[in-house]
Design a protein around this motif. Structure first.
Motif, PDB file in Angstrom:
ATOM      1  N   ARG A   1      -5.065  -0.108  -5.829  1.00 18.27           N
ATOM      2  CA  ARG A   1      -5.043  -0.652  -4.473  1.00 18.27           C
ATOM      3  C   ARG A   1      -4.952  -2.171  -4.545  1.00 18.27           C
ATOM      4  N   THR A   2      -4.509  -2.747  -3.439  1.00 18.11           N
ATOM      5  CA  THR A   2      -4.494  -4.208  -3.373  1.00 18.11           C
ATOM      6  C   THR A   2      -5.920  -4.734  -3.313  1.00 18.11           C
TER       7      THR A   2
ATOM      8  N   LEU B   1       2.234   1.863  -3.477  1.00 15.88           N
ATOM      9  CA  LEU B   1       1.147   2.215  -4.399  1.00 15.88           C
ATOM     10  C   LEU B   1       0.698   3.657  -4.207  1.00 15.88           C
ATOM     11  N   THR B   2       0.592   4.079  -2.950  1.00 19.69           N
ATOM     12  CA  THR B   2       0.158   5.453  -2.686  1.00 19.69           C
ATOM     13  C   THR B   2       1.147   6.466  -3.254  1.00 19.69           C
TER      14      THR B   2
ATOM     15  N   PRO C   1       0.806  -1.232   0.000  1.00 24.40           N
ATOM     16  CA  PRO C   1       0.000   0.000   0.000  1.00 24.40           C
ATOM     17  C   PRO C   1       0.836   1.277   0.000  1.00 24.40           C
TER      18      PRO C   1
ATOM     19  N   GLU D   1      -8.037  -4.938  -0.038  1.00 24.11           N
ATOM     20  CA  GLU D   1      -8.596  -3.714   0.521  1.00 24.11           C
ATOM     21  C   GLU D   1     -10.040  -3.517   0.081  1.00 24.11           C
ATOM     22  N   ASP D   2     -10.437  -4.110  -1.036  1.00 23.64           N
ATOM     23  CA  ASP D   2     -11.813  -4.028  -1.525  1.00 23.64           C
ATOM     24  C   ASP D   2     -12.592  -5.295  -1.234  1.00 23.64           C
TER      25      ASP D   2
ATOM     26  N   TYR E   1      -4.569  -6.786  -7.650  1.00 21.96           N
ATOM     27  CA  TYR E   1      -4.831  -5.356  -7.475  1.00 21.96           C
ATOM     28  C   TYR E   1      -6.120  -4.981  -8.190  1.00 21.96           C
TER      29      TYR E   1
END
Length: 406
Positions: free
Chosen positions: A145-146, A137-138, A134, A149-150, A183
């Motif tokens: 996002r990974t 990625l940010t 994360p 996370e969703d 992702y």
């Protein structure tokens, strides 16, 4: 002497002639027998040390462009150089100037926040991230996002998968060996090689080029490059610019702040966890079922019955051969004390009578015997020879008879 104690047999007269020699091999004999095994082990150890020392400088981590191993990435770099690309290796991605180049970061999570900001500010034309977390990625791929996370599956097995996207490099390569971390592409990006609701390859545009996020670099390995469309995908992703810069990670560094450390549980799909719980419950139930009592214990006759006298004589011979006079004397005294204590009303403590109480009770029963003589007889030093052991046995026998018939 009453009872079945082995002490009387322990003073059996030794037979005439030389004592029997021991059949056990000496230490020198054991060393002579094992010398070939020891030599083989020494040669094996020396060979292992030599191999480890010679190969120490040639061991590289996976996806390293200097490695010729099956999990190395030297083959794809060699192919790119044959096509005229310039390839550079760097240990500090923050010092790499941007421009018309492709920067590959095999372990972006090992970069600290300052290095991530420097890479983002360098404006590379293409940035390839392999399994970023994360924090990376940010800083380098906003909007991606990974998958976990969703609410999706964080990992997928590495296998041959159709591209199923319009990205030019992936569409030209077709099926490729992809997998690893998954992702989500976000609103601007595009995902390829779908696994459920996640993608092991996501491309997103930036102001100066694009960012390619890979869940695994397995298709870049030397051993996988000739399979499916792996070579076409690798050359397309890494050869789009005239210069390629490959970062060599410092694996001794700590992961970047905010990066979640990968654990073994992260590589296990959720379905396998439930299967493991079910198997564990089934194993416990099977153990409870098989552990129940099948009935009362059945007594069986012994195949061979040995008389007590033979057992006593055999133990006495062992004592004599080992010259264990102290052990035999201790057995005689202990047995005599156990037989005298109930006759004199002396209680047992921890399985043995108290010496002071037992000697005092014997002296009260037999005034002619002082307590010191009784103590020397019951708790004195071990005999020095067989004759002394025989006298001790006779004296203990006489003491018991006197106590029972004063």
């Amino acid at each position: 002497m009453t009872g079945t104690t082995p002490a009387p047999a322990a003073v059996e007269r030794p037979p005439a002639g030389p004592a029997p020699t021991s059949l056990a091999p000496s230490g020198r004999g054991l060393l002579r027998r094992a010398r070939w095994y020891l030599a083989f082990l020494a040669a094996l150890l020396i060979g292992a040390v030599c191999i480890a020392a010679l190969g120490r400088d040639h061991q590289y981590p996976p996806a390293d462009p200097r490695s010729y191993d099956s999990d190395g990435a030297h083959a794809v770099v060699a192919l790119l150089e044959q096509q005229g690309l310039r390839t550079d290796l760097t240990t500090d991605p923050a010092a790499t100037p941007g421009g018309a180049d492709t920067l590959v970061l095999p372990e972006p999570d090992l970069l600290d926040p300052a290095q991530l900001r420097a890479v983002a500010a360098a404006h590379h034309r293409r940035l390839v991230l392999i399994a970023p977390g994360p924090a990376a990625l940010t800083a380098l791929a906003p909007g991606i996002r990974t998958s976990d996370e969703d609410g999706g599956v964080p990992y997928a097995p590495v296998r041959s998968t159709p591209a199923a996207c319009s990205l030019a490099e992936a569409a030209r390569a077709g099926s490729a060996t992809t997998g690893g971390m998954l992702y989500t592409s976000g609103s601007r990006g595009e995902g390829c090689y779908p696994h459920g609701h996640g993608y092991p390859l996501v491309s997103t545009p930036t102001a100066h080029g694009d960012v390619i996020v890979l869940g695994s670099g397995s298709f870049l390995h030397n051993g996988e490059l000739a399979k499916d469309g792996n070579a076409s995908l690798a050359l397309g992703l890494l050869g789009s610019q005239p210069r390629l810069t490959w970062h060599l990670p410092d694996y001794s560094a700590q992961p970047a702040e905010g990066t979640r450390t990968k654990s073994f549980d992260d590589y296990i799909p959720k379905g396998w966890r439930w299967a493991f719980y079910q198997l564990a419950i089934a194993a416990v139930l099977a153990a409870l079922w098989r552990a129940r009592r099948l009935g009362p214990v059945v007594s069986e006759n012994l195949p061979v019955v040995v008389r007590a006298a033979e057992t006593t004589e055999g133990r006495a011979r062992l004592y004599r051969r080992a010259k264990a006079r102290g052990r035999a004397a201790e057995a005689l005294r202990r047995a005599a004390a156990h037989r005298l204590s109930p006759a004199l009303g002396v209680p047992l403590r921890a399985g043995a009578p108290d010496p002071e109480a037992l000697c005092a009770a014997v002296a009260d029963r037999l005034p002619a015997r002082p307590a010191g003589d009784v103590r020397a007889l019951l708790y004195g030093p071990p005999p020095t020879d067989d004759a002394a052991l025989l006298r001790l046995a006779d004296d203990l026998d006489a003491l018991e008879r006197q106590v029972r018939n004063p």
